[in-house]
Scaffold this active site. Structure first.
Site, PDB file in Angstrom:
ATOM      1  CE  LYS A  99      58.303  93.486   8.534  1.00  0.00           C
ATOM      2  NZ  LYS A  99      58.397  93.855  10.014  1.00  0.00           N
ATOM      3  CD  GLU A 131      57.867 109.269   7.561  1.00  0.00           C
ATOM      4  OE1 GLU A 131      59.051 109.741   7.449  1.00  0.00           O
ATOM      5  OE2 GLU A 131      57.375 109.183   8.378  1.00  0.00           O
ATOM      6  CB  CYS A 143      61.362 109.867  10.829  1.00  0.00           C
ATOM      7  SG  CYS A 143      59.586 110.174  10.780  1.00  0.00           S
ATOM      8  CD  GLU A 176      66.778 109.215  10.999  1.00  0.00           C
ATOM      9  OE1 GLU A 176      66.958 108.327  10.343  1.00  0.00           O
ATOM     10  OE2 GLU A 176      65.779 109.610  11.150  1.00  0.00           O
TER      11      GLU A 176
HETATM   12  P1  ADP Z   1      64.882 100.780  11.846  1.00  0.00           P
HETATM   13  O1  ADP Z   1      66.145 101.088  11.464  1.00  0.00           O
HETATM   14  O2  ADP Z   1      64.375 102.062  12.488  1.00  0.00           O
HETATM   15  O3  ADP Z   1      64.472  99.602  12.692  1.00  0.00           O
HETATM   16  P2  ADP Z   1      64.041  99.907   9.603  1.00  0.00           P
HETATM   17  O4  ADP Z   1      63.895 100.501   8.266  1.00  0.00           O
HETATM   18  O5  ADP Z   1      65.230  98.879   9.791  1.00  0.00           O
HETATM   19  O6  ADP Z   1      63.986 101.007  10.929  1.00  0.00           O
HETATM   20  O7  ADP Z   1      62.669  99.086   9.892  1.00  0.00           O
HETATM   21  C1  ADP Z   1      61.317  99.374   9.278  1.00  0.00           C
HETATM   22  C2  ADP Z   1      60.462  98.351   9.016  1.00  0.00           C
HETATM   23  O8  ADP Z   1      61.093  97.782   7.760  1.00  0.00           O
HETATM   24  C3  ADP Z   1      60.330  97.333   9.925  1.00  0.00           C
HETATM   25  O9  ADP Z   1      59.003  96.742   9.934  1.00  0.00           O
HETATM   26  C4  ADP Z   1      61.179  96.362   9.702  1.00  0.00           C
HETATM   27  O10 ADP Z   1      60.972  94.906   9.822  1.00  0.00           O
HETATM   28  C5  ADP Z   1      61.237  96.193   8.052  1.00  0.00           C
HETATM   29  N1  ADP Z   1      62.274  96.073   7.312  1.00  0.00           N
HETATM   30  C6  ADP Z   1      63.518  95.933   7.413  1.00  0.00           C
HETATM   31  N2  ADP Z   1      64.320  95.370   6.776  1.00  0.00           N
HETATM   32  C7  ADP Z   1      63.598  95.066   5.568  1.00  0.00           C
HETATM   33  C8  ADP Z   1      63.851  94.646   4.113  1.00  0.00           C
HETATM   34  N3  ADP Z   1      65.261  94.173   3.657  1.00  0.00           N
HETATM   35  N4  ADP Z   1      62.674  94.346   3.348  1.00  0.00           N
HETATM   36  C9  ADP Z   1      61.503  94.766   3.766  1.00  0.00           C
HETATM   37  N5  ADP Z   1      61.385  95.403   4.978  1.00  0.00           N
HETATM   38  C10 ADP Z   1      62.353  95.414   5.719  1.00  0.00           C
END
Ligand code: ADP
Length: 499
Positions: free
Chosen positions: A191, A267, A301, A398
């Site tokens: 994804k 990560e 990161c 961060e």
């Molecule tokens: P950022 O805050 O940098 O956008 P995230 O951790 O929110 O980072 O997002 C990183 C990835 O995790 C993206 O592909 C996002 O769609 C996915 N993501 C966000 N929330 C969830 C969740 N509840 N379950 C699984 N994947 C998620």
């Protein structure tokens, strides 16, 4: 002509968007719901394209395809040399389409095109060549056992891997995950981040052009709480690899444990110290600290986001860091010579501006920047704070943007304690010309990467990952293979051990 456009122009990207559907079982298809979502140009906030929005049902379809490709398909059964050749062919195709891939990456993400075209897409090919080279060098061992048995280990692929990646390095994060998974013979449901779905779909097509069998790599665009959560909690996925925020990393681990105890690598975030010692070459340290923080619009990161400077060189450092930030070339990322494009989206843009206001309110000295750049899109001025204290929010959280925070220190004992006083432990930079200082710091810092007189060195051979709340496991290098392998012990009775 990219070079001659003025800052106010929005340059037309030199590429067309060809793929917006999900890639499932080797074919581009609409989402089951028929829903789409817009992906935006961070230079303007305008829609680039409508992209198929994957949800639970699409993840299910992708897992069925990946499962079949693993359980019955040729991929884990073909010779390792065949797998290796497909990955090498894929790397050649990446090079052939270098500029097109780079343009999509820049358009969707906002990073300078020169960086996409000259560094990131070449690194993408490099990572796949590195893992293509591993494919036929993965094998088990014979072990002594108790003397009356022949004991061997088989290193087998884990099965179907779920991979969830972020938007800051869409292509590199894809390569760090797909490379080892494919070299080991796994199949994948990946994804992409909802902010940056485009480049992966093009790369997915090239994988199939290189000869990848259908169902081995399935790419689902979509949102985290829907498609992402469906991957982390799926009963037929054997392993999940995630890169993103620490908060979401915790959710992934929880969903994995609540469902089928799939193996998890994470990560996550960081607040990496960059330590400038009293004997450092100040000009070089200023330049490297600037790069460590501002690279990729500060959206790394491992960004060197706590710049600790020894009191003897502090004033000189602050002056020069300020001058360097003011000189940073900010503008349309398709324009030649640009160092910094827009932040990825309005959410990040607003969040960073909030942290900047917080820095001012908490009494840090604003040396440079402090506001948006221009009047449209998500550009932010390169910002520098000095006189930052450890307990200020800008020194703890961060920020993930172009905001450098400079802190003063007196001696090594103190800076070691302060550098380690973080819930994160991803990386650290050390600037010194003293071997004993370097040796001491490299051991004392509780982080997954220490860069000495350098920063952000990311060759495919070098493992990367975090201590503490920065993650679990390592990516890249030989270490990443273990994430995608099971070890099977095979014990055979020996009829006549006394040969
Ligand atoms: P950022 O805050 O940098 O956008 P995230 O951790 O929110 O980072 O997002 C990183 C990835 O995790 C993206 O592909 C996002 O769609 C996915 N993501 C966000 N929330 C969830 C969740 N509840 N379950 C699984 N994947 C998620």
């Amino acid at each position: 002509n990219l070079a001659s456009a003025s800052l106010e122009d929005t340059i037309t990207p030199p590429v067309k968007v060809e793929h917006t559907q999900l890639l499932i079982n080797g074919k581009f298809v609409d989402s089951a719901s028929g829903k789409t979502f817009p992906t935006l140009d961070p230079r303007t906030g305008e829609v680039i394209a409508q992209v198929a929005e994957g949800d639970v049902e699409d993840v299910n379809r992708a897992v069925v395809a990946a499962r079949k490709a693993f359980d019955k398909g040729p991929w884990p059964r073909m010779t390792a040399y065949e797998r290796s050749k497909i990955l090498f062919r894929f790397a050649d195709l990446i090079e052939k389409h270098n500029d097109e891939i780079a343009a999509l990456e820049t358009w969707d993400n906002g990073k300078p095109y020169e960086q996409s075209a000259k560094i990131e897409v070449p690194m993408l090919a490099r990572v796949f060549r590195y893992y293509a080279g591993w494919a036929d060098k993965i094998h088990g061992m014979t072990v002594p056992g108790d003397g009356s048995h022949h004991v061997q280990t088989l290193h087998e692929p884990i099965g179907v891997a779920g991979q969830i990646i972020p938007w800051n390095f869409p292509l590199l994060m894809l390569s760090w995950k797909l490379g080892p998974a494919l070299a080991c013979g796994n199949t994948v449901v990946l994804k992409t981040a909802e902010q940056t779905p485009l480049s992966a779909l093009l790369v997915g097509r090239l994988l199939h052009e290189a000869g990848l069998p259908e169902g081995v790599v399935n790419i689902v665009s979509g949102f985290g709480p829907t498609a992402g959560a469906a991957i982390a909690s799926h009963m037929d996925i054997d392993k999940v690899a995630f890169t993103g925020s620490t908060d979401v990393g915790k959710i992934i681990l929880e969903l994995a444990s609540k469902s089928n105890l799939k193996a998890v690598t994470l990560e996550l975030g960081g607040k990496s110290p960059f330590i400038v010692c009293e004997d450092a070459d100040v000009d070089q340290a200023v330049e490297m600290a600037h790069f460590a923080l501002f690279f990729n619009q500060g959206q790394c990161c491992c960004a060197g986001s706590r710049t600790f400077v020894h009191e003897r060189v502090y004033d000189e450092f602050v002056e020069k860091a300020k001058a360097r930030a003011i000189n940073r070339a900010v503008g349309d990322p398709f324009k030649s010579g640009i160092e910094q494009g827009p932040q990825v989206d309005s959410e990040q843009f607003e969040k960073i501006l909030k942290y900047i206001r917080h820095g001012v309110d908490s009494g840090a000295t604003l040396q440079a920047g402090g506001d948006r750049h221009g009047s449209k899109g998500y550009y932010i001025q390169p910002t520098v704070f000095s006189d930052v204290k450890d307990d200020m929010l800008i020194a703890k959280d961060e920020i993930f943007g172009p905001v450098q925070t400079i802190l003063k220190f007196k001696n090594l004992d103190e800076v070691i304690a302060r550098a380690n006083n973080s819930r994160y432990g991803l990386a650290a930079g050390v600037f010194t010309q003293n071997l004993d200082t370097a040796n001491r710091l490299m051991r004392a810092l509780r982080v997954g990467s220490v860069w000495i007189n350098c920063f952000d060195v990311f060759d495919a051979t070098i493992p990367f990952g975090g201590y503490k709340m920065s993650g679990i496991g390592r990516e890249k290098g030989i270490y990443s293979l273990n994430n995608y392998l099971q070890v099977k012990a095979v014990v055979t009775s020996i009829k006549n051990p006394a040969w």
